[in-house]
Motif scaffolding. Structure first.
Motif, PDB file in Angstrom:
ATOM      1  N   GLY A 134       0.822  -1.211   0.000  1.00 50.54           N
ATOM      2  CA  GLY A 134       0.000   0.000   0.000  1.00 50.54           C
ATOM      3  C   GLY A 134       0.856   1.261   0.000  1.00 50.54           C
ATOM      4  O   GLY A 134       0.580   2.211  -0.741  1.00 50.54           O
ATOM      5  N   TYR A 135       1.910   1.262   0.812  1.00 52.03           N
ATOM      6  CA  TYR A 135       2.774   2.442   0.939  1.00 52.03           C
ATOM      7  C   TYR A 135       3.455   2.763  -0.401  1.00 52.03           C
ATOM      8  O   TYR A 135       3.419   3.907  -0.880  1.00 52.03           O
ATOM      9  N   SER A 158      -4.897   1.987  -3.392  1.00 49.49           N
ATOM     10  CA  SER A 158      -4.691   1.022  -2.292  1.00 49.49           C
ATOM     11  C   SER A 158      -5.541  -0.224  -2.495  1.00 49.49           C
ATOM     12  O   SER A 158      -5.072  -1.353  -2.291  1.00 49.49           O
ATOM     13  N   TRP A 159      -6.801  -0.032  -2.897  1.00 49.52           N
ATOM     14  CA  TRP A 159      -7.693  -1.172  -3.144  1.00 49.52           C
ATOM     15  C   TRP A 159      -7.191  -2.021  -4.309  1.00 49.52           C
ATOM     16  O   TRP A 159      -7.261  -3.249  -4.265  1.00 49.52           O
ATOM     17  N   LEU A 215      -4.443  -0.940   3.144  1.00 51.24           N
ATOM     18  CA  LEU A 215      -5.041   0.398   3.260  1.00 51.24           C
ATOM     19  C   LEU A 215      -4.267   1.255   4.270  1.00 51.24           C
ATOM     20  O   LEU A 215      -4.092   2.460   4.053  1.00 51.24           O
ATOM     21  N   VAL A 216      -3.795   0.637   5.341  1.00 52.70           N
ATOM     22  CA  VAL A 216      -2.965   1.364   6.317  1.00 52.70           C
ATOM     23  C   VAL A 216      -1.675   1.837   5.645  1.00 52.70           C
ATOM     24  O   VAL A 216      -1.242   2.990   5.806  1.00 52.70           O
ATOM     25  N   GLY A 217      -1.073   0.929   4.856  1.00 48.41           N
ATOM     26  CA  GLY A 217       0.134   1.299   4.102  1.00 48.41           C
ATOM     27  C   GLY A 217      -0.141   2.429   3.123  1.00 48.41           C
ATOM     28  O   GLY A 217       0.683   3.340   2.971  1.00 48.41           O
ATOM     29  N   LYS A 241       0.471  10.187   3.377  1.00 50.00           N
ATOM     30  CA  LYS A 241       1.010  11.180   4.314  1.00 50.00           C
ATOM     31  C   LYS A 241       2.484  11.487   4.032  1.00 50.00           C
ATOM     32  O   LYS A 241       2.970  12.573   4.364  1.00 50.00           O
ATOM     33  N   ALA A 242       3.203  10.518   3.456  1.00 55.68           N
ATOM     34  CA  ALA A 242       4.637  10.703   3.192  1.00 55.68           C
ATOM     35  C   ALA A 242       4.835  11.697   2.049  1.00 55.68           C
ATOM     36  O   ALA A 242       3.999  11.790   1.144  1.00 55.68           O
TER      37      ALA A 242
END
Length: 657
Positions: free
Chosen positions: A407-408, A429-430, A481-483, A489-490
């Motif tokens: 995800g990230y 992400s999905w 999704l967390v990633g 945010k990065a």
């Protein structure tokens, strides 16, 4: 002083890791002490065949069943996915008690269906797999002066037009005297008696034994049906039984019963408990593995030379000349630019289908991370063949956890392509969470229907399917999704140059650029194909794969070659003013998957000649397609990320208006 203390701590940690790796030997298993006369129960695994690759339950054939009924052993997720079904059996021994002519049972007269099924399984070369104290039964055969090792024994054999079943088994159990001090060392503790559960009825004075080997010799012996009529299980057979593996006598016939017997002999052995798996894991072909690594190193050196030439002679020379010119001369040079410097305003133009590219790169990072971590754990001995199913279970666990990385990377790449825009990161992400697992589920579900139709134990039970879907949507997807959220945010990676609104026309090429991309896959394949033979033999020929140390080295070399190949090809494309490098850099190294699939087809035709039936061939090709897709995503990601770094570095060194 502090640095010296840190050094001491690292040395201590490394020593501890090696001590644990040596001391525990096989995580999850421990020496089991048996007193003389203690009961040893043999278990049965699925019937397997390299002819069909379809495992079946042992009790699908008319074999003797235990008195207490058939009971399943607790299996982990990996064992179920591999098609293992471990059940109890009627074979049981008393520790250090030799027994001969033990009657097991006489089957009912074989019905027409049972007779046909037995003949079919003998034709398909099915093997019976027995297990004692977690050791598979091993069989030795002599051929042209060499001893060959096999796990399990065949159901029967066809001689001319008659079918013979192996109905008498001669077992040899190798035992080693239980040594308290040695076991304490094996367990990595000075308090062995408290750690290891000892099973013995005769007190501590009585010598205990550990099982260190389990051998079987199958024989076909003609039993007289009338002499077995009144016998009960574990009674002594009334007439002597001579077990000669070179002759066969028990021909199966319709409407006639089959009697089963066995004998067991205990032999004291010098083999110690930590070395008991050595018979299964004999290091053969080590020179071939080293040749494979040497071959890979030659390819890497050749490519590294090309990369060095590109960096030192071409790129550095151009940049140095450019920087030494004054502004007037630079302006004049800008008009006379050639090669990669001409595409400076287009090189970071968004590729076609950016969402799909981001999802594939994210999934590639996830698969590559899973592969590296799993192989490292396996190389350290944490996923040995003794711990059945741990390799597959470990792979699933690491894959789910690394959803964060998928995800990230996917979302951060998406934001980089669109210069920091947040819009659409949830969608990306999905896509990353569902792209590879979705295709994998589609392939595995299709293959599972074939296995269900064949009544094979390789079919994944419906309950396990539900568990896998829950693991996907309740653990893997949320972590991805967390990633993605962390990636949103990065800070995005800023481009060193601006992109024009109007795209530059790519000049006509002498040869199709995709031809180069497809040809580039031959170099990574060259580093891999020797090790690929061993992996294929492990998957399809029933051999144990255990040289994970070699595999780890080959994987590192493969990553280096993929990075170098993609980097060289990207530079070549930029030199001919082709600025559409995004997808090409991915498939330059990812195209190795095409050659692996072609090798799989070649292996099917020439090495698995005996593979019979369309179901078996479809299963083989389906699993190969699944494997190839994962390899394409992992190798393609390595190529893309190395090319992205190269292009970013190259154009951040050029100051063009």
């Amino acid at each position: 002083m502090r640095s010296f203390d840190k050094f001491k701590i690292w040395v201590l940690l490394i020593c501890l890791v090696f001590e644990l790796g040596y001391g525990f030997y096989l995580p999850g298993s421990y020496p089991h002490k048996y007193g003389a006369g203690d009961l040893l129960n043999v278990k049965v695994n699925s019937l397997t065949s390299i002819d069909t690759e379809l495992p079946y339950s042992y009790y699908s054939l008319p074999f003797c069943q235990p008195q207490e009924g058939v009971k399943d052993s607790a299996e982990n997720l990996g064992e179920l996915l591999m098609g293992d079904r471990i059940e109890n059996s009627p074979y049981r021994f008393k520790m250090y008690t030799n027994e001969t002519e033990i009657f097991v049972c006489q089957t009912k007269p074989l019905s027409g269906e049972e007779f046909k099924l037995l003949k079919k399984r003998i034709d398909e070369m099915y093997q019976v797999n027995l297990i004692l104290d977690n050791l598979p039964a091993i069989r030795y055969t002599r051929k042209e002066g060499y001893f060959l090792r096999w796990t399990g024994y065949p159901v029967g054999i066809k001689v001319q037009d008659a079918y013979y079943v192996f109905n008498h088994l001669k077992f040899t159990v190798l035992v080693h005297k239980y040594e308290e001090t040695n076991v304490a060392r094996v367990m990595g503790t000075g308090d062995g008696a408290e750690v290891i559960s000892t099973v013995g009825k005769h007190g501590s004075e009585e010598p205990g034994y550990m099982v260190v080997g389990f051998e079987v010799v199958p024989c076909s012996v003609q039993h007289v049906p009338d002499s077995a009529k009144n016998l009960k299980m574990y009674n002594k057979y009334p007439t002597p039984i001579k077990c000669d593996p070179t002759t066969v006598a028990m021909a199966i016939k319709e409407n006639e019963p089959v009697s089963f017997t066995y004998e067991v002999n205990f032999v004291e052995s010098d083999i110690k408990w930590p070395s008991r798996w050595d018979a299964y894991l004999k290091m053969e072909g080590a020179k071939v593995h080293w040749f494979s690594i040497l071959n890979s190193l030659m390819v890497i050196t050749f490519l590294a030379g090309i990369v060095l030439v590109i960096f030192l002679r071409t790129v550095r020379r151009d940049l140095t000349r450019y920087e030494e010119l004054d502004k007037e001369a630079q302006a004049q040079m800008n008009e006379e630019l050639s090669g990669w410097k001409l595409v400076v305003s287009d090189v970071f133009r968004a590729p076609s289908n950016p969402g799909l590219l981001c999802a594939m790169v994210g999934d590639g990072v996830q698969i590559l991370g899973m592969g590296v971590v799993t192989i490292m754990f396996a190389a350290l001995g944490f996923m040995s063949p003794a711990s059945r199913g741990t390799l597959i279970t470990g792979m699933l666990f690491f894959y789910m956890i690394l959803g964060v990385a998928a995800g990230y990377v996917a979302v951060r790449l998406w934001r980089t392509i669109f210069c920091g825009a947040h819009k659409g990161w949830i969608s990306v992400s999905w896509k990353a969470a569902c792209f590879f697992p979705g295709i994998a589920f589609l392939i595995l579900t299709t293959l599972n229907f074939l296995l269900w139709g064949s009544h094979s134990t390789g079919a994944i039970p419906f309950s396990l399917f539900v568990v896998l879907i829950l693991l996907w949507f309740c653990i893997s997807v949320p972590l991805t999704l967390v990633g993605g959220y962390l990636g949103a945010k990065a800070p995005h990676i800023e481009y060193p140059v601006r992109t024009n609104q109007i795209p530059r026309e790519i000049p006509p090429q002498k040869y199709p650029s995709w031809l180069l991309v497809l040809g580039a896959g031959t170099l990574p394949f060259g580093t891999l194909f020797i090790e690929l033979f061993f992996i294929m033999s492990s998957l399809w020929m029933g051999r144990v794969y255990y040289v994970f140390g070699f595999l780890l080295i080959v994987m590192i070399l493969l990553v280096v070659v993929c990075a170098e190949v993609s980097l060289v090809l990207t530079y070549m494309h930029l030199c001919v003013e082709d600025w559409k490098w995004w997808w090409k850099s991915f498939f330059a190294s990812g195209s190795v998957a095409i050659y692996i699939f072609l090798y799989s087809v070649n292996y099917l035709i020439f090495d698995l000649k005996s593979l019979s039936g369309p179901v078996s061939a479809t299963l083989y090709l389906g699993y190969s397609l699944f494997m190839v897709l994962a390899i394409m995503l992992a190798t393609g990601t390595v190529g893309f990320l190395s090319s992205f770094w190269f292009v970013h570095y190259l154009f951040s060194s050029v100051k063009l208006d």
